[in-house]
Enzyme design. Structure first.
Site, PDB file in Angstrom:
ATOM      1  N   ASP A  76      12.604  23.255  -0.685  1.00  0.00           N
ATOM      2  CA  ASP A  76      13.434  22.494  -1.626  1.00  0.00           C
ATOM      3  C   ASP A  76      14.893  22.366  -1.187  1.00  0.00           C
ATOM      4  OD1 ASP A  76      11.156  22.698  -3.426  1.00  0.00           O
ATOM      5  OD2 ASP A  76      11.798  24.782  -3.667  1.00  0.00           O
ATOM      6  N   ARG A 111       0.998 -10.981   7.517  1.00  0.00           N
ATOM      7  CA  ARG A 111       0.911  -9.803   6.636  1.00  0.00           C
ATOM      8  C   ARG A 111       2.012  -8.835   7.044  1.00  0.00           C
ATOM      9  NH1 ARG A 111      -4.303  -9.749   8.972  1.00  0.00           N
ATOM     10  NH2 ARG A 111      -3.674  -7.780   9.916  1.00  0.00           N
ATOM     11  N   TYR A 171      14.837  30.764   6.968  1.00  0.00           N
ATOM     12  CA  TYR A 171      13.587  31.459   7.291  1.00  0.00           C
ATOM     13  C   TYR A 171      13.379  31.497   8.791  1.00  0.00           C
ATOM     14  CZ  TYR A 171      12.070  30.930   2.413  1.00  0.00           C
ATOM     15  OH  TYR A 171      11.947  30.991   1.059  1.00  0.00           O
ATOM     16  N   HIS A 196      -6.438  -7.507  13.212  1.00  0.00           N
ATOM     17  CA  HIS A 196      -5.222  -6.689  13.120  1.00  0.00           C
ATOM     18  C   HIS A 196      -4.787  -6.241  14.510  1.00  0.00           C
ATOM     19  CE1 HIS A 196      -2.299  -4.245  11.039  1.00  0.00           C
ATOM     20  NE2 HIS A 196      -2.746  -3.130  11.532  1.00  0.00           N
ATOM     21  N   LYS A 231       0.845  -1.205   0.000  1.00  0.00           N
ATOM     22  CA  LYS A 231       0.000   0.000   0.000  1.00  0.00           C
ATOM     23  C   LYS A 231       0.878   1.252   0.000  1.00  0.00           C
ATOM     24  CE  LYS A 231      -0.227  -0.372   5.015  1.00  0.00           C
ATOM     25  NZ  LYS A 231      -0.814  -1.156   6.097  1.00  0.00           N
ATOM     26  N   ARG A 238     -11.083   0.007  14.398  1.00  0.00           N
ATOM     27  CA  ARG A 238     -10.921   0.699  13.118  1.00  0.00           C
ATOM     28  C   ARG A 238     -11.913   0.143  12.104  1.00  0.00           C
ATOM     29  NH1 ARG A 238      -4.978   1.039  10.346  1.00  0.00           N
ATOM     30  NH2 ARG A 238      -5.340  -1.186  10.005  1.00  0.00           N
ATOM     31  N   CYS A 284      13.738  24.284   4.407  1.00  0.00           N
ATOM     32  CA  CYS A 284      12.942  25.015   3.411  1.00  0.00           C
ATOM     33  C   CYS A 284      12.179  24.001   2.553  1.00  0.00           C
ATOM     34  CB  CYS A 284      13.819  25.851   2.498  1.00  0.00           C
ATOM     35  SG  CYS A 284      15.061  26.855   3.323  1.00  0.00           S
TER      36      CYS A 284
HETATM   37  C1  PLP Z   1      -0.079  -2.128   6.671  1.00  0.00           C
HETATM   38  C2  PLP Z   1      -0.728  -3.324   7.189  1.00  0.00           C
HETATM   39  C3  PLP Z   1       0.035  -4.443   7.541  1.00  0.00           C
HETATM   40  C4  PLP Z   1       1.549  -4.446   7.578  1.00  0.00           C
HETATM   41  O1  PLP Z   1       1.988  -3.792   8.755  1.00  0.00           O
HETATM   42  P1  PLP Z   1       3.549  -3.648   9.127  1.00  0.00           P
HETATM   43  O2  PLP Z   1       3.519  -3.091  10.504  1.00  0.00           O
HETATM   44  O3  PLP Z   1       4.125  -2.692   8.142  1.00  0.00           O
HETATM   45  O4  PLP Z   1       4.143  -4.988   9.031  1.00  0.00           O
HETATM   46  C5  PLP Z   1      -0.656  -5.601   7.905  1.00  0.00           C
HETATM   47  N1  PLP Z   1      -2.010  -5.625   7.938  1.00  0.00           N
HETATM   48  C6  PLP Z   1      -2.768  -4.553   7.622  1.00  0.00           C
HETATM   49  C7  PLP Z   1      -4.244  -4.651   7.672  1.00  0.00           C
HETATM   50  C8  PLP Z   1      -2.153  -3.368   7.251  1.00  0.00           C
HETATM   51  O5  PLP Z   1      -2.896  -2.306   6.949  1.00  0.00           O
END
Ligand code: PLP
Length: 418
Positions: free
Chosen positions: A326, A233, A277, A177, A53, A147, A324
């Protein structure tokens, strides 16, 4: 991997060169190595999803997906259907899971492109369009992240029961998660895992459990094998960063993202003179200032003003004055030999000496890519030190993830191929 054609993958390099002198090196070899390292702590039957992602955490989703393919990653994770479609258009045919909500209007497209969606809250089946081939979906369970997903097992059971009436929707997975798998105290993660277990038990008792069960992110994967279930994951660990500095890793990770810039000017300023700045830095001594071509529009946070340092000629030099858009300024008083054309390592692996004195900007653009890749790989294998994104993140009051994702698309990326 050598047979995978990555030509044309380097965005903005090649013919166009790196005249500004600011570029990122994305080390796909490191990503492959990290994926194998994570695999080494997994049972062989457990599958692996790689999160790509947000443009592969800033590294470039398509090149990372090719690398994942070469290493045998089973599934790719994206935030939106759009991100999944981008991978499909680039010819990536690995299974893809969308973590976020896909509206009903997107479901037939997802099915057509063989992109698995997540059921993130109750579905009114009358509103689900006919899907051909059948839509694949995973159900999300909220075990304490608050979430997305279902909190109550009764709601999951009635969803799964009603979906059985739809021949064109296959629920192929169920997942949750972790919110705190990277915390020193594992109590929160343990409680979440326990709640997930309870939901799975009730769903199984009804004979409704989908085949693929998963929960662990990088931290969970590296923390506890019992959390691996059918699939892990991972994201950040594949990109070579420890999910948290708070617990020891069972494997060695190699960072994949490295940002370099070039000194544009050096000048002495007298004591009392100010920099940048807002004049937030005032020289206490005669000071040699080096200006480099990177700023907050490139993803180097303004919060790092007067806080961070970069590496030049193997030494740390502080960022002085406000960053800044750039450019930013460095105090190089202690290395007076620094001159325009020298390279500064903004984060990642210390640059090879061969890049200094304007060498990179003298090279024929068609040879640049291989020059950078070869010298970079040598520096990596020689063990050049790393200015870690975890250190920078701490100074910026954030996490490495945010700095990676902030890398601006205007920065050319040079891929070190597997
Ligand atoms: C981004 C994400 C992960 C991976 O998480 P990491 O901490 O980068 O390993 C796994 N599951 C879901 C649902 C995520 O959004």
């Amino acid at each position: 991997m050598s047979e995978v054609n990555l030509i044309g993958m380097n965005e903005g390099v090649g013919m166009s060169g790196v005249y500004r002198g600011t570029f990122a090196v994305v080390d796909l070899t490191a990503i492959a190595q990290n994926l194998r390292a994570v695999r080494s702590v997994m049972n062989s039957s457990v599958r692996m999803l790689l999160a790509v992602k947000a443009n592969g955490y800033g590294h470039g989703a398509v090149p990372v997906a090719h690398t994942a393919n070469a290493v045998g990653v089973d599934m790719l994770g994206v935030a939106s259907l759009e991100e999944g479609l981008e991978l499909r258009s680039a010819g990536i045919d690995t299974p893809i899971l969308v973590f976020g909500r896909v509206p009903f209007s997107g479901l037939s497209t997802a099915a057509k492109e063989d992109i698995t969606v997540t059921i993130t809250s109750k579905w009114n089946l009358d509103e689900i369009p006919a899907c051909s081939p059948p839509l694949k979906a995973h159900v999300k369970i909220d075990t304490g992240m608050s979430r997305l997903g279902f909190r109550e097992s009764d709601d999951v059971i009635s969803l799964l029961q009603s979906i059985k009436t739809r021949k064109d929707v296959d629920v192929t997975g169920i997942f949750s998660h972790f919110a705190c798998a990277d915390a020193v105290d594992v109590a929160h993660a343990d409680a979440q895992f326990h709640r997930f277990g309870e939901v799975l038990q009730k769903v199984s008792d009804e004979g409704l459990c989908p085949p693929l069960v998963h929960m662990a992110n990088s931290a969970g994967t590296l923390r506890n094998r019992a959390w691996h279930l059918d699939m892990v994951r991972i994201g950040v660990s594949a990109y070579g960063l420890a999910p948290s500095p708070d617990f020891p890793l069972p494997i060695t990770l190699t960072p994949a993202l490295h940002l370099y810039t070039t000194v544009a000017r050096t000048e002495w300023i007298p004591a009392g003179e100010t920099v940048g700045y807002g004049a937030t830095f005032q020289a206490k001594r005669p000071t040699r200032v080096a200006t480099v071509a990177v700023g907050y529009a490139d993803g180097y946070f303004r919060l790092l003003s007067n806080r961070a340092s970069v590496l030049i000629k193997g030494q740390r030099v502080p960022v002085i004055g406000n960053v800044c858009m750039d450019q930013m300024m460095l105090d190089v008083t202690d290395i007076p030999e620094v001159e325009p054309g020298d390279i500064a390592t903004v984060y990642g692996r210390q640059s090879p000496d061969e890049w200094d004195s304007g060498a990179i900007q003298k090279i024929n653009p068609t040879d640049l890519d291989s020059f950078i890749c070869e010298t970079f790989s040598k520096a990596r294998d020689a063990g050049n030190p790393v200015l870690s994104l975890n250190e920078l993140a701490e100074r910026a009051e954030t996490i490495s993830y945010e700095i990676m994702c902030a890398l601006s698309p205007r920065i050319p990326k040079i891929y070190v191929k597997v």
